[in-house]
Write an enzyme that holds these catalytic residues in place. Structure first.
Site, mmCIF file in Angstrom:
data_model
loop_
_atom_site.group_PDB
_atom_site.id
_atom_site.type_symbol
_atom_site.label_atom_id
_atom_site.label_comp_id
_atom_site.label_asym_id
_atom_site.label_seq_id
_atom_site.Cartn_x
_atom_site.Cartn_y
_atom_site.Cartn_z
ATOM 1 C CG HIS A 29 -1.902 -1.082 1.331
ATOM 2 N ND1 HIS A 29 -2.023 -1.901 2.425
ATOM 3 C CD2 HIS A 29 -2.841 -1.495 0.437
ATOM 4 C CE1 HIS A 29 -2.999 -2.777 2.221
ATOM 5 N NE2 HIS A 29 -3.502 -2.564 1.011
ATOM 6 C CB SER A 81 -4.227 -6.881 4.034
ATOM 7 O OG SER A 81 -3.807 -5.588 3.713
ATOM 8 C CE LYS A 140 -12.732 -10.597 2.254
ATOM 9 N NZ LYS A 140 -11.441 -10.653 1.665
ATOM 10 N NE ARG A 152 -2.755 -7.442 -4.912
ATOM 11 C CZ ARG A 152 -3.458 -7.821 -3.872
ATOM 12 N NH1 ARG A 152 -2.912 -7.857 -2.683
ATOM 13 N NH2 ARG A 152 -4.708 -8.214 -4.008
#
Ligand code: PNS
Length: 164
Positions: free
Chosen positions: A23, A133, A47, A95
């Site tokens: 990030h 993450s 979530k 990504r």
């Protein structure tokens, strides 16, 4: 850009559960084409997050200390938040191919909702390409070393969360 032009604002939204070096890399890269970056931490993430909203915001504030970057939280639609802060672009990281479908869907939906707001995808640094993450949480949960992946304050917060 000329001194009199309005500053170009980018919104970088996400869950940041927790903020990683990936990030951070993206925030720095986005400053190449916007004057200010507003890191927008989503209140409602799909979530159940590991860190509370306050923890996610404060870890970001401890990690990113740049005058051109603000850390804010938002609830509701991202496009409404982006409008409220006068943002011209939404910044997201791409990504791998696996990110593409979700990101494309989100970008197109955001464009439907706010046609003049552009989404810009940035490619992360090579060594951070497979960082997420969720992987960081997983490794930290089982006591693995995440020092290359997150800042020391985040590492400490993870240790505390998992009692390690
Ligand atoms: O880090 P994440 O979890 O991939 O971030 C996803 C996020 C928070 C950017 C996305 O879920 C979002 O924008 N949520 C706000 C609600 C919204 O605007 N949804 C419509 C987008 S298509």
């Amino acid at each position: 850009m000329s001194a009199s032009a309005a500053p170009r604002i980018g919104v970088y939204p996400g869950s940041f559960d927790p903020v990683t070096r990936g990030h951070e890399d993206l925030i720095r890269r986005s400053l190449a084409f916007v004057d200010r970056v507003i890191v927008a931490v989503a209140v409602n993430v799909a979530k159940q997050p590991l860190f509370t909203l306050e923890e996610r915001v404060s870890l970001l504030r401890e990690t990113i200390r740049l005058p051109e970057v603000d850390i804010r939280s938002f609830d509701g639609l991202l496009v409404d938040f982006a409008r409220s802060v006068g943002a011209a672009v939404i910044v997201r990281g791409l990504r791998a191919v696996s990110d593409f479908e979700y990101e494309f869907q989100m970008a197109l939906m955001n464009r439907t909702l706010a046609p003049t707001l552009e989404t810009v995808f940035l490619v992360p640094a090579f060594d951070l390409t497979y960082l997420s993450s969720s992987l960081v949480r997983e490794v930290a949960r089982f006591g693995g070393d995440v020092s290359q992946l997150v800042q020391p304050s985040v590492q400490q917060a993870l240790r505390k969360k998992f009692g390690r």
